[in-house]
Design a protein around this motif. Structure first.
Motif, PDB file in Angstrom:
ATOM      1  N   ASP A 194       0.845  -1.193   0.000  1.00  0.00           N
ATOM      2  CA  ASP A 194       0.000   0.000   0.000  1.00  0.00           C
ATOM      3  C   ASP A 194       0.880   1.241   0.000  1.00  0.00           C
ATOM      4  OD1 ASP A 194      -2.408  -1.491   0.267  1.00  0.00           O
ATOM      5  OD2 ASP A 194      -1.943  -1.779   2.395  1.00  0.00           O
ATOM      6  N   ARG A 195       1.954   1.177   0.831  1.00  0.00           N
ATOM      7  CA  ARG A 195       2.878   2.304   0.886  1.00  0.00           C
ATOM      8  C   ARG A 195       4.303   1.765   0.848  1.00  0.00           C
ATOM      9  NH1 ARG A 195       2.297   6.016   5.820  1.00  0.00           N
ATOM     10  NH2 ARG A 195       2.032   4.079   6.988  1.00  0.00           N
ATOM     11  N   GLU A 211       2.773   6.455  -1.878  1.00  0.00           N
ATOM     12  CA  GLU A 211       1.501   5.719  -1.855  1.00  0.00           C
ATOM     13  C   GLU A 211       1.295   5.071  -3.211  1.00  0.00           C
ATOM     14  OE1 GLU A 211      -1.319   6.199   0.447  1.00  0.00           O
ATOM     15  OE2 GLU A 211      -0.450   7.686   1.825  1.00  0.00           O
ATOM     16  N   THR A 212       1.001   3.755  -3.240  1.00  0.00           N
ATOM     17  CA  THR A 212       0.824   3.098  -4.533  1.00  0.00           C
ATOM     18  C   THR A 212      -0.608   3.229  -5.050  1.00  0.00           C
ATOM     19  OG1 THR A 212       0.307   1.006  -3.471  1.00  0.00           O
ATOM     20  CG2 THR A 212       2.608   1.389  -4.051  1.00  0.00           C
ATOM     21  N   ASP A 257      -2.934  -8.350  -7.785  1.00  0.00           N
ATOM     22  CA  ASP A 257      -2.002  -9.467  -7.916  1.00  0.00           C
ATOM     23  C   ASP A 257      -0.879  -9.077  -8.876  1.00  0.00           C
ATOM     24  OD1 ASP A 257      -2.798  -9.836 -10.545  1.00  0.00           O
ATOM     25  OD2 ASP A 257      -4.357 -11.273  -9.975  1.00  0.00           O
ATOM     26  N   SER A 258      -0.024 -10.035  -9.241  1.00  0.00           N
ATOM     27  CA  SER A 258       1.192  -9.697  -9.970  1.00  0.00           C
ATOM     28  C   SER A 258       0.922  -9.188 -11.384  1.00  0.00           C
ATOM     29  CB  SER A 258       2.133 -10.902 -10.024  1.00  0.00           C
ATOM     30  OG  SER A 258       1.498 -11.973 -10.688  1.00  0.00           O
ATOM     31  N   THR A 259      -0.337  -9.312 -11.876  1.00  0.00           N
ATOM     32  CA  THR A 259      -0.595  -8.829 -13.237  1.00  0.00           C
ATOM     33  C   THR A 259      -0.508  -7.301 -13.311  1.00  0.00           C
ATOM     34  OG1 THR A 259      -2.958  -8.832 -12.782  1.00  0.00           O
ATOM     35  CG2 THR A 259      -2.064 -10.781 -13.878  1.00  0.00           C
ATOM     36  N   ILE A 260      -0.537  -6.628 -12.161  1.00  0.00           N
ATOM     37  CA  ILE A 260      -0.437  -5.168 -12.221  1.00  0.00           C
ATOM     38  C   ILE A 260       0.921  -4.687 -12.742  1.00  0.00           C
ATOM     39  CG2 ILE A 260      -2.144  -4.585 -10.442  1.00  0.00           C
ATOM     40  CD1 ILE A 260       0.233  -4.264  -8.501  1.00  0.00           C
ATOM     41  N   VAL A 261       1.908  -5.620 -12.832  1.00  0.00           N
ATOM     42  CA  VAL A 261       3.203  -5.165 -13.351  1.00  0.00           C
ATOM     43  C   VAL A 261       3.071  -4.691 -14.798  1.00  0.00           C
ATOM     44  CG1 VAL A 261       4.567  -6.664 -11.840  1.00  0.00           C
ATOM     45  CG2 VAL A 261       3.965  -7.459 -14.136  1.00  0.00           C
ATOM     46  N   ARG A 295       4.800   3.927 -13.320  1.00  0.00           N
ATOM     47  CA  ARG A 295       4.897   5.247 -12.678  1.00  0.00           C
ATOM     48  C   ARG A 295       5.460   5.108 -11.257  1.00  0.00           C
ATOM     49  NH1 ARG A 295       1.960   7.520  -9.227  1.00  0.00           N
ATOM     50  NH2 ARG A 295       0.250   6.003  -9.361  1.00  0.00           N
ATOM     51  N   VAL A 296       4.970   4.086 -10.507  1.00  0.00           N
ATOM     52  CA  VAL A 296       5.418   3.915  -9.123  1.00  0.00           C
ATOM     53  C   VAL A 296       6.897   3.513  -9.070  1.00  0.00           C
ATOM     54  CG1 VAL A 296       5.130   2.565  -7.006  1.00  0.00           C
ATOM     55  CG2 VAL A 296       3.117   3.343  -8.274  1.00  0.00           C
TER      56      VAL A 296
END
Lengths: 250, 269, 254
Positions: free
Chosen positions: B207-208, B224-225, B232-236, B243-244
């Motif tokens: 989360d942070r 803050e993400t 899950d890992s698909t957000i990569v 951006r993060v």
């Protein structure tokens, strides 16, 4: 069976066969060596007649005394030295030089001090074995991974619980190596002393037979001692392998 | 006292060295973790990340400042509600997988039935069912780390501290272990503090993300993400992920360079 | 869990060692006081006696006999051990066949084999040399074998990418890579050859330090026993220390 094992058995059997032939044909004279088959039959007769019992008991008791003392003293010394870095620093070089000293040269001194009884040979056996136990105890304690000690703290374990439940089992393989070496060394110390000069025991009987030109008894006894020690050493080795296999090491 | 799950105020760690000037390893650090949060710490090597974890766990004492967990100060003893997983393999090689997992429960004197129930649950959760009777040496590094996580989970800690738990694993295994960690986090509702040197891991899981400076480590910024709880890992693959991680690296680049120069002796802290 | 030793200066180490040596001497002196002159010579008495017997020259024939037998035995053990170790290390299968046998022979009381050697060689320097070499040859073989076995294949690959000729490969890669292990074997073999030589003198011999030690038992000459024991222990320790210095230097480089 692995190829190397098969070959080893074949080579050893071939060697015994060769010696047998050389002795039987007279290439090696009888007063030098008797054929291996006669060594075995002579040993069988000695065992059957119960003639070895007294000396065997005497030797084994001395080995047990030397071994027990070496394991207890070696373990305690290792644990204490490990706990005090300053002592460790002083003792370490001495331990690494220990086995360069021919311990047997102390034997005459102990005979004059304690007399020609079993005490000098027990001391020699002890002196031979104790350093192996100390060195391997130190080695084992050194190799307890720091993360395991941290884990014990996460589980809020006290000193005693950490010692018995984490440090001891983690160091166990090295302690076992120490015991294994101590067994071999206490045999070497006791039997060697008996052979040089003593009032009884298997080593003494070999020397006695040699001086009386009694080759049949002498070779039977040599066969017996070497066989006995090899069986003990190999059993310990096999046990160690079993323990390691249980932990999943090959 | 704040009502945060974990609260650090002005925490520092200074190592006294004989014959040399004291080494400032950490801080000062102020940090509040709220209950059920997933917080990651990234920073250059040698910045004191692991020291921070040790201080929070009570494995080492803060030189100044206070650490409190659930309102109680932490002093030299690991609180009962805290579980820790280390980078180095901490499975006990003399115990089977199930005995390893039951170790902490047995120490607590938990009854056999409850112990068996929790161990069975943890075995299933971590995919270790087929290996219950195996010894750690028969398992891969990733599997052994699962054993250590399971051993921590059965104690049902409310705060889980993870010190680079996947540091020794290959990249694909790490991503998958990350997914499993997110699952555990959702199921247990525990607060998680993850120390890592991998920016993508921190960005994907938390989360942070607290970004630490070179030694003595302090927080440069807390990023803050904004991920949903069901991630899950698909957000990569998402642009936000880029951006993060980009933000993390822009904060860290100069610090990592400094840390590298400390190591080669080209500069001093 | 190896406790990091605090950076102790040479002075502190020397001080600790002096304390330890003082303790040993104190115990020795105490044994002398408690047991009396007949039971145990004092440290100083032993030293004086040793110096006097060296000066008188009566030790020399025995010392020469021991040293001669030991030197021949050691040269034999070293050359046979290095050769056998190189072959067994290079030819993996032979090594696998031989290793357990060597280890088994290493850990039995070899002293029981001495009568056999006596029957083959007769009492004299031949038997002493053979028995000394028998003790020393096994560790030298085992260490050399492991040194040769453990040469990293990447060294040989790297050398081949540089198109090195076989002789140069041996001289510039194989020998330097195995030297540290071989030398450790030679150091351990040194001590064991010495034990073997002394043991043979103690059992059946008419000369040498081992023989003198045994002869002194019958006459209860504690001063002779103490001074010979002292000399032998000092010789063994100093030889080992010198070889250990070289050993450490080789291993640090490797």
């Amino acid at each position: 069976m692995k190829l190397a094992t098969k070959l080893r058995v074949a080579v050893l059997m071939g060697a015994v066969g060769l010696v047998e032939t050389l002795c039987q044909t007279g290439a090696i004279a009888r007063f030098t060596m008797i054929p291996p088959s006669e060594m075995a039959s002579s040993l069988w007769r000695l065992l059957y007649a119960g003639k070895l019992q007294t000396d065997m008991t005497r030797t084994l008791l001395a080995v047990c005394a030397a071994l027990t003392a070496a394991i207890v003293v070696g373990f305690v010394a290792g644990a204490v030295v490990h706990a005090i870095p300053r002592v460790r620093r002083t003792i370490d070089p001495l331990l690494s030089a220990y086995y360069s000293v021919p311990v047997f040269v102390f034997y005459p001194m102990f005979i004059v001090l304690f007399g020609l009884n079993d005490i000098p040979k027990i001391i020699i056996g002890f002196l031979y074995a104790v350093a192996a136990m100390t060195i391997n105890t130190l080695n084992g304690l050194d190799r307890v991974a720091p993360v395991l000690l941290k884990t014990a703290r996460v589980f809020r374990m006290g000193r005693a619980a950490t010692g018995f439940r984490v440090v001891l089992p983690a160091a166990a393989p090295y302690l076992f190596t120490g015991v294994k070496l101590a067994v071999a060394y206490s045999f070497i110390g006791v039997v060697g002393s008996e052979f040089i000069l003593s009032s009884g025991g298997l080593g003494y009987q070999i020397g006695f037979a040699y001086h009386n030109f009694d080759n049949r008894t002498m070779y039977a006894l040599i066969l017996f001692i070497l066989g006995l020690v090899m069986i003990v050493n190999m059993s310990l080795h096999a046990w160690e392998k079993m323990l390691m296999a249980r932990r999943g090491y090959q | 006292m704040s009502d945060a799950h974990v609260a650090l105020k002005g925490v520092t760690r200074v190592y006294q060295r004989a014959g040399q000037e004291p080494l400032e390893a950490l801080g000062p650090i102020d940090l509040d973790l709220s209950a059920g949060e997933f917080f990651a710490v990234v920073g250059p090597s040698g910045c004191g990340k692991s020291t921070l974890l040790d201080v929070i766990a009570g494995l080492s004492q803060a030189s100044a400042g206070t650490v409190s967990i659930e309102g109680k100060p932490v002093r030299g003893v690991v609180p009962e509600s805290v579980g820790v997983v280390f980078q180095d393999d901490a499975s006990f090689p003399w115990l089977t997988v199930e005995d390893n997992i039951a170790f902490g429960l047995n120490r607590q004197g938990m009854d056999a039935a409850e112990t068996n129930r929790r161990v069975a649950q943890a075995l299933a959760l971590m995919g270790l069912n087929d290996f219950a009777r195996a010894y750690p040496a028969q398992l891969s590094g990733g599997m052994r780390q699962r054993v250590c996580i399971a051993r921590t989970l059965v104690l049902q800690p409310r705060l889980i501290l993870l010190d680079e738990p996947f540091g020794a694993l290959d990249q694909q295994t790490r991503l998958l272990m990350g997914d499993e960690l997110l699952n555990l986090w959702r199921k247990t509702g525990a607060t998680i503090l993850l120390i890592t040197h991998a920016l993508d891991e921190a960005a994907m899981l938390s989360d942070r993300v607290g970004v630490m400076s070179a030694r003595p480590g302090r927080f440069l910024e807390i990023v803050e993400t904004g991920w949903p709880r069901g991630r899950d890992s698909t957000i990569v693959a998402s642009p936000d992920f880029g951006r993060v991680t980009g933000r993390l690296w822009s904060l860290l680049r100069a610090e990592s360079l400094k840390a590298m120069q400390y190591q080669t002796g080209a500069a001093r802290p | 869990m190896k406790t990091a030793l605090p950076q102790a200066g040479l002075g502190a180490r020397a001080f600790d060692f002096a304390v330890f040596a003082g303790l040993v001497l104190a115990v020795w002196q105490l044994a002398h006081v408690v047991g009396g002159e007949v039971a145990m010579t004092s440290p100083l008495g032993t030293l004086v006696f040793t110096a006097r017997s060296i000066a008188s020259g009566e030790l020399w024939p025995h010392f020469e006999a021991t040293l001669g037998a030991f030197a021949i035995a050691y040269v034999l053990a070293a050359s046979m051990g290095v050769l056998a170790g190189a072959v067994l290390g290079y030819h993996r299968l032979s090594g696998e066949v031989a290793e357990p046998v060597l280890v088994a022979v290493y850990s039995i009381p070899k002293v029981t084999l001495y009568p056999i050697i006596l029957l083959f060689f007769g009492i004299g320097i031949g038997a002493e040399v053979a028995f000394g070499a028998l003790h020393g040859v096994i560790p030298i073989t085992l260490f050399t074998m492991n040194g040769v076995r453990n040469i990293k294949p990447v060294y040989i690959k790297a050398a081949r990418t540089m198109r090195i000729r076989p002789y140069d490969l041996l001289r510039t890669v194989l020998l330097p890579a195995t030297l540290p292990e071989v030398f450790t074997g030679l150091r351990v073999g040194f001590s064991l050859t010495l034990i073997g030589t002394l043991l043979s003198e103690m059992f059946g011999s008419r000369r040498g330090i081992g023989f003198m030690l045994m002869q002194a038992i019958g006459l209860h000459h504690m001063d002779i026993i103490m001074s010979l024991t002292f000399l032998l222990v000092m010789f063994a320790l100093m030889a080992n220390a010198a070889m250990l210095v070289i050993d450490h230097r080789l291993h640090r480089r490797a």
